[in-house]
Write a protein that holds these residues in place. Structure first.
Motif, PDB file in Angstrom:
ATOM      1  N   ARG A   2       1.277  14.050 -17.572  1.00  0.00           N
ATOM      2  CA  ARG A   2       0.089  13.803 -16.793  1.00  0.00           C
ATOM      3  C   ARG A   2       0.970  11.969 -16.309  1.00  0.00           C
ATOM      4  N   ALA A   3      -0.106  11.614 -15.719  1.00  0.00           N
ATOM      5  CA  ALA A   3       0.306  10.684 -15.268  1.00  0.00           C
ATOM      6  C   ALA A   3       0.130   9.297 -15.934  1.00  0.00           C
ATOM      7  N   THR A   4       0.908   8.369 -16.286  1.00  0.00           N
ATOM      8  CA  THR A   4       0.309   7.195 -17.207  1.00  0.00           C
ATOM      9  C   THR A   4      -0.057   6.414 -15.692  1.00  0.00           C
ATOM     10  N   PRO A   5      -0.350   4.815 -16.517  1.00  0.00           N
ATOM     11  CA  PRO A   5      -1.338   3.582 -15.622  1.00  0.00           C
ATOM     12  C   PRO A   5      -1.057   3.350 -14.327  1.00  0.00           C
ATOM     13  N   GLU A   6       1.102   3.430 -14.469  1.00  0.00           N
ATOM     14  CA  GLU A   6       1.737   2.838 -13.672  1.00  0.00           C
ATOM     15  C   GLU A   6       1.846   4.067 -12.562  1.00  0.00           C
ATOM     16  N   GLN A   7       1.970   4.968 -13.000  1.00  0.00           N
ATOM     17  CA  GLN A   7       2.562   6.435 -12.675  1.00  0.00           C
ATOM     18  C   GLN A   7       0.906   6.617 -11.476  1.00  0.00           C
ATOM     19  N   GLN A   8       0.036   6.033 -11.882  1.00  0.00           N
ATOM     20  CA  GLN A   8      -1.176   6.241 -11.002  1.00  0.00           C
ATOM     21  C   GLN A   8      -1.109   5.668 -10.079  1.00  0.00           C
ATOM     22  N   LYS A   9      -0.449   3.966 -10.155  1.00  0.00           N
ATOM     23  CA  LYS A   9      -0.409   2.758  -9.462  1.00  0.00           C
ATOM     24  C   LYS A   9       0.437   3.076  -8.216  1.00  0.00           C
ATOM     25  N   ILE A  10       1.791   3.791  -8.749  1.00  0.00           N
ATOM     26  CA  ILE A  10       2.968   4.713  -7.608  1.00  0.00           C
ATOM     27  C   ILE A  10       1.831   5.429  -6.746  1.00  0.00           C
ATOM     28  N   ALA A  11       1.043   6.097  -6.917  1.00  0.00           N
ATOM     29  CA  ALA A  11       0.476   7.372  -5.956  1.00  0.00           C
ATOM     30  C   ALA A  11      -0.642   6.656  -5.522  1.00  0.00           C
ATOM     31  N   SER A  12      -1.204   5.844  -6.282  1.00  0.00           N
ATOM     32  CA  SER A  12      -2.210   5.242  -5.594  1.00  0.00           C
ATOM     33  C   SER A  12      -1.869   3.917  -4.307  1.00  0.00           C
ATOM     34  N   ALA A  13      -0.533   3.343  -4.227  1.00  0.00           N
ATOM     35  CA  ALA A  13      -0.074   2.535  -3.168  1.00  0.00           C
ATOM     36  C   ALA A  13       0.551   3.338  -2.283  1.00  0.00           C
ATOM     37  N   PHE A  14       1.000   4.569  -2.693  1.00  0.00           N
ATOM     38  CA  PHE A  14       1.732   6.082  -1.458  1.00  0.00           C
ATOM     39  C   PHE A  14       0.231   5.895  -0.750  1.00  0.00           C
ATOM     40  N   LEU A  15      -0.410   6.412  -1.130  1.00  0.00           N
ATOM     41  CA  LEU A  15      -2.199   7.003  -0.288  1.00  0.00           C
ATOM     42  C   LEU A  15      -2.847   6.433   0.476  1.00  0.00           C
ATOM     43  N   SER A  16      -2.299   4.410  -0.021  1.00  0.00           N
ATOM     44  CA  SER A  16      -3.155   3.614   0.608  1.00  0.00           C
ATOM     45  C   SER A  16      -2.258   3.594   1.954  1.00  0.00           C
ATOM     46  N   ALA A  17      -0.933   3.412   1.745  1.00  0.00           N
ATOM     47  CA  ALA A  17       0.248   3.186   2.797  1.00  0.00           C
ATOM     48  C   ALA A  17       0.169   4.222   3.621  1.00  0.00           C
ATOM     49  N   ARG A  18       0.278   5.861   3.688  1.00  0.00           N
ATOM     50  CA  ARG A  18      -0.335   6.538   4.249  1.00  0.00           C
ATOM     51  C   ARG A  18      -1.926   6.549   5.338  1.00  0.00           C
ATOM     52  N   GLN A  19      -2.458   6.650   5.031  1.00  0.00           N
ATOM     53  CA  GLN A  19      -3.613   6.438   5.127  1.00  0.00           C
ATOM     54  C   GLN A  19      -3.960   5.217   5.822  1.00  0.00           C
ATOM     55  N   LYS A  20      -3.428   4.369   5.406  1.00  0.00           N
ATOM     56  CA  LYS A  20      -3.533   2.673   6.410  1.00  0.00           C
ATOM     57  C   LYS A  20      -2.100   2.854   7.069  1.00  0.00           C
ATOM     58  N   LYS A  21      -1.153   3.611   7.492  1.00  0.00           N
ATOM     59  CA  LYS A  21       0.033   2.978   8.376  1.00  0.00           C
ATOM     60  C   LYS A  21       0.405   2.519   8.114  1.00  0.00           C
ATOM     61  N   THR A  22       0.515   1.495   7.301  1.00  0.00           N
ATOM     62  CA  THR A  22       1.666   0.493   6.867  1.00  0.00           C
ATOM     63  C   THR A  22       2.285   0.774   6.096  1.00  0.00           C
ATOM     64  N   PRO A  23       4.069   0.477   6.089  1.00  0.00           N
ATOM     65  CA  PRO A  23       5.255   0.403   5.588  1.00  0.00           C
ATOM     66  C   PRO A  23       5.457   0.137   4.384  1.00  0.00           C
ATOM     67  N   LEU A  24       5.919   0.218   3.748  1.00  0.00           N
ATOM     68  CA  LEU A  24       6.196  -0.137   1.957  1.00  0.00           C
ATOM     69  C   LEU A  24       8.184  -1.096   2.533  1.00  0.00           C
ATOM     70  N   THR A  25       7.765  -2.206   1.906  1.00  0.00           N
ATOM     71  CA  THR A  25       8.935  -2.507   2.411  1.00  0.00           C
ATOM     72  C   THR A  25      10.892  -2.240   0.727  1.00  0.00           C
ATOM     73  N   SER A  26       9.555  -1.973  -0.122  1.00  0.00           N
ATOM     74  CA  SER A  26       9.516  -0.983  -1.317  1.00  0.00           C
ATOM     75  C   SER A  26       9.307  -0.178  -2.405  1.00  0.00           C
ATOM     76  N   TYR A  27      10.406   0.100  -3.541  1.00  0.00           N
ATOM     77  CA  TYR A  27       8.942   1.447  -3.818  1.00  0.00           C
ATOM     78  C   TYR A  27       8.238   0.765  -4.800  1.00  0.00           C
ATOM     79  N   PRO A  28       7.154   1.180  -4.848  1.00  0.00           N
ATOM     80  CA  PRO A  28       5.423   0.517  -5.221  1.00  0.00           C
ATOM     81  C   PRO A  28       5.650   0.676  -7.031  1.00  0.00           C
ATOM     82  N   GLY A  29       6.559   0.386  -7.398  1.00  0.00           N
ATOM     83  CA  GLY A  29       6.480   0.693  -8.989  1.00  0.00           C
ATOM     84  C   GLY A  29       8.013   0.920  -9.369  1.00  0.00           C
ATOM     85  N   PRO A  30       8.125   1.019 -10.961  1.00  0.00           N
ATOM     86  CA  PRO A  30       9.692   1.830 -11.713  1.00  0.00           C
ATOM     87  C   PRO A  30       9.176   3.034 -10.597  1.00  0.00           C
TER      88      PRO A  30
END
Length: 261
Positions: A2-30
């Motif tokens: 099961r994903a931890t809260p931090e891992q949930q945030k990473i998943a959400s950040a990647f999904l948002s970047a994909r949906q908005k087509k916005t680059p991520l300059t760094s990995y969004p979490g640990p």
């Protein structure tokens, strides 16, 4: 896992970047340190995404990293809406993330029929395959460093997948020597890679077997019609918007696409 809260945030950040087509300059979490952590992030993203999965890409983990990560391969989902049939010879336009990472790969594509509940081996898994085609995997992530931090990071963002181009079927695949079939990959008419499937560990059917075992362990169903993009044959070839990619199998069977930003 099961994903931890931090891992949930990473998943959400990647999904948002994909949906908005916005680059991520760094990995969004640990950074995930294990494949289990990577798939926890991937599963969390799938739960948030909601689109239907039509297939799975399988990639190879570098030999010098196998002892660290405990696997020879990794996987990520391919969404049904991003699978394009080009068996008729057309050259579809496939989008990638501007400012992120983008590549294209020559791959053999296997389609599952009925997988069932049996314990498969490398021989019986062939009986679960009902179609084999040539194709191109479009790899792209809004994070440009997706492949620079190890396979767990790659797997955490959908395995770095952005689409699949289905080429012509190999009608005689059960009788053909697929492993020795020559494959070339071209970008804008320049040959950038040559190879055969002899270098793919236990071959494309080994990729299918790996996928069945892993998805079962994760509790993910494999409905009939699911595609497996079995792994890069000539390498991972970076590509940019406006360029054309073409895979040539056995010197004569072709599939192509263009890339848009």
């Amino acid at each position: 896992m099961r994903a931890t809260p931090e891992q949930q945030k990473i998943a959400s950040a990647f999904l948002s970047a994909r949906q908005k087509k916005t680059p991520l300059t760094s990995y969004p979490g640990p950074l995930p340190a294990t494949m289990e952590e990577a798939y926890a992030i991937q599963d969390a993203a799938l739960g948030l995404d909601g689109r239907r999965v039509g297939g799975w890409k399988v990639g190879r983990i570098a030999d010098d990293l196998v002892s660290c990560y405990g696997e020879h391969r990794l996987t990520g989902p391919i969404f049904a809406e991003e699978i394009v049939d080009a068996a008729d010879g057309r050259c579809p336009a496939m989008p990638v993330f501007a400012g992120g990472f983008a590549a294209a790969e020559a791959e053999l594509l296997l389609r599952f029929g009925e997988v069932g509940t049996r314990v498969h081996d490398i021989d019986s898994i062939r009986d679960a395959i009902d179609d084999v085609r040539i194709g191109i995997e479009v790899a792209s992530s809004p994070f440009p460093g997706i492949n620079s931090h190890g396979p767990a990071v790659t797997a955490s963002d959908y395995g770095n997948n952005k689409g699949l181009v289905l080429g012509p079927a190999l009608a005689d695949w059960r009788r053909s020597d697929l492993l020795r079939m020559p494959v070339e990959f071209h970008i804008d008419d320049l040959c950038v890679g040559r190879g055969t499937m002899e270098t793919m560990l236990d071959g494309p059917f080994g990729s299918a077997l790996f996928l069945v075992r892993l998805l079962r362990a994760r509790g993910i169903a494999i409905p009939p019609g699911t595609w497996v993009s079995a792994g890069a044959i000539t390498g991972v070839h970076e590509i940019g918007a406006g360029q054309r990619a073409e895979a040539v199998f056995d010197g004569k069977i072709r599939v192509a696409c263009t890339v848009t930003g």
